[in-house]
Design a protein around this motif. Sequence first.
Motif, PDB file in Angstrom:
ATOM      1  N   UNK A 288     -14.738   2.095   1.664  1.00  0.00           N
ATOM      2  CA  UNK A 288     -16.233   2.357   1.210  1.00  0.00           C
ATOM      3  C   UNK A 288     -16.208   0.980   0.124  1.00  0.00           C
ATOM      4  N   UNK A 289     -15.156   1.175  -1.060  1.00  0.00           N
ATOM      5  CA  UNK A 289     -15.359   0.460  -2.164  1.00  0.00           C
ATOM      6  C   UNK A 289     -14.983  -1.112  -1.934  1.00  0.00           C
ATOM      7  N   UNK A 290     -13.588  -1.405  -1.204  1.00  0.00           N
ATOM      8  CA  UNK A 290     -13.363  -2.819  -0.004  1.00  0.00           C
ATOM      9  C   UNK A 290     -15.292  -3.764  -0.337  1.00  0.00           C
ATOM     10  N   UNK A 291     -16.210  -2.920   1.013  1.00  0.00           N
ATOM     11  CA  UNK A 291     -17.270  -3.127   1.477  1.00  0.00           C
ATOM     12  C   UNK A 291     -17.747  -3.477  -0.061  1.00  0.00           C
ATOM     13  N   UNK A 292     -18.007  -2.512  -0.583  1.00  0.00           N
ATOM     14  CA  UNK A 292     -19.095  -2.989  -2.060  1.00  0.00           C
ATOM     15  C   UNK A 292     -18.560  -4.216  -2.390  1.00  0.00           C
TER      16      UNK A 292
ATOM     17  N   UNK B 108     -22.579   2.839  -8.191  1.00  0.00           N
ATOM     18  CA  UNK B 108     -21.942   4.752  -8.203  1.00  0.00           C
ATOM     19  C   UNK B 108     -21.617   4.288  -6.506  1.00  0.00           C
ATOM     20  N   UNK B 109     -20.940   6.092  -6.781  1.00  0.00           N
ATOM     21  CA  UNK B 109     -21.196   6.100  -5.534  1.00  0.00           C
ATOM     22  C   UNK B 109     -21.145   8.139  -5.470  1.00  0.00           C
ATOM     23  N   UNK B 110     -22.145   8.665  -4.205  1.00  0.00           N
ATOM     24  CA  UNK B 110     -22.038   9.338  -4.092  1.00  0.00           C
ATOM     25  C   UNK B 110     -22.186  10.271  -2.565  1.00  0.00           C
TER      26      UNK B 110
ATOM     27  N   UNK C 281     -18.449   8.488  -0.579  1.00  0.00           N
ATOM     28  CA  UNK C 281     -18.040   6.535   0.258  1.00  0.00           C
ATOM     29  C   UNK C 281     -20.268   6.110  -0.257  1.00  0.00           C
ATOM     30  N   UNK C 282     -21.099   7.262  -0.325  1.00  0.00           N
ATOM     31  CA  UNK C 282     -22.011   6.943  -0.168  1.00  0.00           C
ATOM     32  C   UNK C 282     -22.982   5.851  -1.788  1.00  0.00           C
ATOM     33  N   UNK C 283     -22.962   4.694  -1.493  1.00  0.00           N
ATOM     34  CA  UNK C 283     -22.836   3.729  -2.701  1.00  0.00           C
ATOM     35  C   UNK C 283     -24.374   3.621  -2.852  1.00  0.00           C
ATOM     36  N   UNK C 284     -24.717   3.773  -4.103  1.00  0.00           N
ATOM     37  CA  UNK C 284     -25.784   3.528  -5.046  1.00  0.00           C
ATOM     38  C   UNK C 284     -26.024   2.852  -5.711  1.00  0.00           C
TER      39      UNK C 284
END
Length: 258
Positions: free
Chosen positions: A187-191, A244-246, A249-252
């Motif tokens: 998730x962080x890599x994509x974002x 931020x993430x919720x 893995x849910x990117x906000x």
Amino acid sequence: MNLQTLPGLFISHGSPMLALNPEQVGPALERLNVNLPRPEAIIVMSAHWESNALEVNTGIRPETWHDFRGFPPQLYQLRYPAPGQPELAEQILGLLSEAGFSAYANNSRPRDHGVWMPLLHMYPDADIPVVEISLPINLTAHEIYKIGQTLAPLREQQVLLIGSGSITHNLRELDRTGLSNIVPEWASTFRNYVVSKLAHSDYEAVLDWPSIPYLERNHPTLEHFAPIFFAMGTGTRFSLVHSSFSMGSLGMDIYRFD
């Protein structure tokens, strides 16, 4: 452009529970109200209005649609009674037609939570007209980007343009226990890839969405990512408003385009 010209925004609207539990992104949305000039109107492309043809809501006062199930009863009591603006909707239809898009009026569509949930935090008085446009499932990323470019001149009229989705959105991977603050690497890599490309004005790399690392794991379906293409079309200068993430893995994230 004058100093009061509004930007375009990409807003990650997250879970419907954002309306009751704003976490970190709620205050960030509230700050936009303070930091931006007051809009004369708002246009939103939401992940939750997928359509075959491009449509524009021409309703005078669309209903608040609770387009989800299994949440606390108080969530279904919330309303966002902001008016529509048929005159602006007709202007949008005209601009899209001039740009070569086939677009259609829809005066009966209620407002989905991709529209009213972030606006509930940004403009809680619900006194600014809102027009929703659909997300056509058959258009390419470049065509959705062109829709943003086509409507970008409306920013000069104090119209706020918003693409409402989520920077990451794989509901099966969420940590619903709330016990972990660890963001998965995928998730962080994509974002981080998306933010880096936008920060370096490499919009083409984002429009080439199949090449983004871990795309399918972050977006098993594309509808929550596609509104970013619309937002990108509204301005050539990117800035990061919030990250931020919720639930792991849910990117906000919230992005601004000037």
